[in-house]
Design an enzyme around this catalytic site. Structure first.
Site, PDB file in Angstrom:
ATOM      1  N   ASP A  77       3.584   9.321  -1.109  1.00  0.00           N
ATOM      2  CA  ASP A  77       2.376   8.606  -0.711  1.00  0.00           C
ATOM      3  C   ASP A  77       2.179   7.454  -1.676  1.00  0.00           C
ATOM      4  OD1 ASP A  77       0.093   8.223   0.827  1.00  0.00           O
ATOM      5  OD2 ASP A  77      -0.466  10.337   0.741  1.00  0.00           O
ATOM      6  N   HIS A 111       0.816  -1.226   0.000  1.00  0.00           N
ATOM      7  CA  HIS A 111       0.000   0.000   0.000  1.00  0.00           C
ATOM      8  C   HIS A 111       0.842   1.264   0.000  1.00  0.00           C
ATOM      9  CE1 HIS A 111      -4.048  -1.804   0.750  1.00  0.00           C
ATOM     10  NE2 HIS A 111      -3.267  -2.832   1.019  1.00  0.00           N
TER      11      HIS A 111
END
Ligand code: GDG
Length: 456
Positions: free
Chosen positions: A362, A154
């Site tokens: 991110d 992730h």
């Protein structure tokens, strides 16, 4: 496809935890195939872990285990969150390397693999999630499982130069190559991983996602995670959303809202964002008194020192900006260190003229996608998005910025505030189409299709 077996640090054993996008995606796959979900129970025991808790809900079996204090500290707080998290977010300067912690990290991966292997049956597919379990595939193989195992990361995968700062990089990379399918958020992450393998282990990129390395063939691809797009659009017009919007509307008193929503994490670029807000008021004086910036930042991992330091830094910066620019009837920057209900957030997104999503790094960033889905089609706001968020690969119609260039970010906020309705609509429609098309179900299906094509 046979049963799906999911492994993640936290499970959605508690039904209220099934509201988030990922939890929904995994939950739906498990209910469809009648699978098992393994993970941490959330409990910490002093020094000895008992048998795992096993229970069934709607045909899905949960197997959760407690952590000892030493495991919670060494595995979770130290190695996962003070070594892997900073390094994978390019913050080698914040990493605390310690061999003892790697040993505990490996031991927890092994212990949980030991709970999984005896429950696996022929025809099952295993899906492992995130940076807590990079070694899980290796331990499942050692336990004798040779069926398909997928892994989804992730968070970003750093460039090889950064990854090699990890003393255990080779051990980790070899273990990752035990997975049948490796999923990354973006093509950049995927290329970083493949380049590391090519440069260090003579891997060959065979095309179509296939890599030959360490004498075997694995699949490594980008599967950008999506959100429950329709569900989020609905949430943004719910009663709870409207109430939140009118509450903040009273505070705004007709001013434009510029909004940020981020877990309080150093990867999210909050200090740089606050600096940019100061520069907006400095360099674009017409925005003074007519724009209000609100940052929602629920504290996270507050047991970790770097997160406590960040909190202090943000408190200081917000105080300074408000002290410098604020007036009797205007608070330039409101920063709320607490969390809100998902529907309330949706309501705030809907009335925000600008959303600031400016992480330094991110994996994806779901806030960017949520903001898009919460807009009023007749009067959409503008998304300002960091080029270093995985989402930037899909959301190229946002205003893309370098979060380190705070002057430019300030200028872009000004550009967003001035943007004519026609351009706002044109950009937003393209963004919405992507977020709707590549939603959470698309993501799950894309990953599971590749995993099931590995069934041998
Ligand atoms: C990791 C990766 C990747 C935030 N404040 C509140 C709240 N949130 C919700 C947001 C959003 C989620 O939390 C945050 O997701 P992000 O994707 O932005 O970031 P991470 O938490 O760092 O997630 C990331 C993600 O995994 C998925 O793969 O995109 O890159 O770092 O959904 O809305 N939710 C509620 N109250 C809040 O105050 N209810």
């Amino acid at each position: 496809m046979g049963r799906l077996i999911a492994i993640s640090n936290r499970t959605a054993a508690d039904a209220s935890a099934r509201a988030g996008g990922l939890a929904v995606a995994v939950w739906e796959s498990l209910t469809a195939t009648g699978g098992i979900w393994f993970g941490w129970s959330g409990n910490i025991v002093e020094d000895e872990v008992g048998a795992p808790e096993v229970f069934t809900d709607e045909g899905v079996e949960f197997v959760t285990t407690d952590f000892t204090e030493a495991e919670h500290d060494g595995f979770y707080l130290q190695y996962a969150n003070r070594v892997i998290w900073p390094v994978f977010h390019y913050r080698v300067d914040l990493a605390h390397f310690g061999h003892a912690d790697f040993d505990i990290y490996a031991a927890v991966n092994k212990r949980i693999a030991g709970l999984v292997t005896p429950r696996l049956k022929k025809g099952d597919s295993v899906w492992v999630h995130d940076y807590h379990f990079l070694l899980m595939g290796d331990y499942l193989r050692q336990g004798g499982w040779n069926g398909p195992i997928g892994f989804f990361l992730h968070i970003p995968f750093p460039s090889p130069e950064i990854f090699k700062a990890l003393p255990d990089h080779e051990r980790i990379a070899r273990a990752m190559c035990e997975y049948s399918v490796l999923g990354f958020q973006s093509t950049t992450d995927r290329s970083n991983f493949v380049r590391y393998l090519i440069e260090n282990y003579d891997a060959v990129d065979e095309g179509d996602g296939w890599i030959s390395v360490f004498g075997r063939k694995i699949r490594a691809s980008a599967y950008p995670i999506g959100i429950d797009a329709e569900g989020f659009a609905k949430a943004s017009v719910s009663e709870r959303a409207s109430t939140a919007a009118s509450r903040i509307g009273r505070f705004l008193g007709g001013r434009h809202l510029v909004l940020g929503v981020d877990r309080m994490d150093y990867s999210k670029g909050l200090p740089q964002r606050f600096e940019a807000v100061g520069q907006l008021f400095d360099n674009f004086p017409s925005t003074r008194g007519v724009v209000s910036v609100t940052q929602i930042a629920p504290p996270s991992r507050s047991k970790v020192e770097e997160y406590r330091d960040l909190r202090i830094q943000l408190d200081e910066l917000a105080g300074r900006i408000n002290g410098d620019y604020g007036d009797l009837d205007w608070i330039p920057l409101r920063y709320l260190a607490r969390s809100y209900d998902r529907r309330e957030l949706a309501g705030l997104y809907r009335i925000a003229r600008v959303c600031l999503v400016t992480p330094l790094r991110d994996g994806m960033n779901l806030v960017a996608k949520e903001y898009v889905m919460a807009q009023d089609p007749d009067d959409p706001g503008v998304l300002i998005l960091s080029e270093f968020a995985g989402a930037a690969e899909q959301l190229s119609e946002a205003l893309i910025v370098n979060p380190h260039d705070t002057y430019k970010v300030a200028e872009t906020i000004y550009q967003a505030l001035e943007m004519p309705l026609e351009e706002r609509k044109a950009r937003w429609e393209k963004l919405r189409d992507i977020v709707v098309e590549q939603d959470i179900s698309w993501w799950r299906q894309k990953f599971l299709d590749d995993l099931s094509s590995d069934l041998t």
